[in-house]
Scaffold this motif. Structure first.
Motif, PDB file in Angstrom:
ATOM      1  N   UNK A   1      -7.456  -0.276   8.092  1.00 11.89           N
ATOM      2  CA  UNK A   1      -6.175   0.349   8.431  1.00 11.89           C
ATOM      3  C   UNK A   1      -5.403  -0.493   9.444  1.00 11.89           C
ATOM      4  N   UNK A   2      -6.076  -0.983  10.450  1.00  9.79           N
ATOM      5  CA  UNK A   2      -5.415  -1.824  11.461  1.00  9.79           C
ATOM      6  C   UNK A   2      -4.808  -3.064  10.814  1.00  9.79           C
ATOM      7  N   UNK A   3      -5.570  -3.723   9.958  1.00 13.01           N
ATOM      8  CA  UNK A   3      -5.067  -4.918   9.269  1.00 13.01           C
ATOM      9  C   UNK A   3      -3.858  -4.593   8.407  1.00 13.01           C
ATOM     10  N   UNK A   4      -3.926  -3.487   7.689  1.00 12.83           N
ATOM     11  CA  UNK A   4      -2.810  -3.110   6.807  1.00 12.83           C
ATOM     12  C   UNK A   4      -1.563  -2.723   7.605  1.00 12.83           C
ATOM     13  N   UNK A   5      -1.756  -2.068   8.734  1.00 11.16           N
ATOM     14  CA  UNK A   5      -0.598  -1.743   9.591  1.00 11.16           C
ATOM     15  C   UNK A   5       0.070  -3.023  10.074  1.00 11.16           C
ATOM     16  N   UNK A   6      -0.720  -3.962  10.521  1.00  7.23           N
ATOM     17  CA  UNK A   6      -0.161  -5.245  10.979  1.00  7.23           C
ATOM     18  C   UNK A   6       0.559  -5.961   9.847  1.00  7.23           C
ATOM     19  N   UNK A   7      -0.031  -5.969   8.662  1.00  4.06           N
ATOM     20  CA  UNK A   7       0.585  -6.615   7.503  1.00  4.06           C
ATOM     21  C   UNK A   7       1.880  -5.911   7.098  1.00  4.06           C
TER      22      UNK A   7
END
Length: 147
Positions: free
Chosen positions: A121-127
């Motif tokens: 989730x953190x990676x996808x939010x950043x992306x």
């Protein structure tokens, strides 16, 4: 409803107050009606006494005017906010041709507890924000959606 935001994220979102008012909390077995008197909304009236207030304060009512790309996420086993709240909003986005993606994490509740899912989730939010705020090349999941 305005172009003021380039992108947004909603997790475990309550999108239809009338529907949520009539939900049973799957953990406690208790109706969610009590929340509307004193908690977050302080509606002080039921949807039968003030139907327009419940409609006007429900994001689902205004989804047609949404201009901001929206990333929704929820835990599939969320007992605090029924996952159908996010699903209904996501389906409305799709039906209206709006930019939106929903991430549904199996075996998760209102907050993600699995470190793998937290990282995802953190990676996808950043992306998501890198693309919509910084103009970076979109990741495949943003461009093509998730199966």
């Amino acid at each position: 409803q305005t172009p003021v935001f380039a992108a947004a994220i909603a997790g475990g979102a309550i999108t239809d107050l009338n529907s949520f008012y009539h939900t049973i909390n799957s953990s406690s077995g208790r109706s969610e009606m009590w929340r509307f008197g004193t908690e977050q909304w302080s509606m002080r009236k039921t949807p039968y006494e003030a139907p327009d207030s419940y409609l006007s304060n429900s994001p689902l009512t205004h989804v047609k005017q949404l201009q901001t790309p929206l990333l929704l996420w929820a835990g599939k086993n969320d007992w605090q906010v029924d996952t159908h709240q996010s699903l209904e909003f996501y389906l409305a986005l799709r039906r209206l041709g709006k930019k939106g993606i929903m991430l549904l994490y199996p075996n998760e509740m209102h907050s993600l507890s699995n470190p793998v899912n937290q990282t995802d989730l953190t990676d996808r939010i950043l992306q998501w924000f890198d693309f919509f705020l910084k103009g970076n090349k979109p990741e495949d999941w943003i461009e093509k959606g998730i199966q």
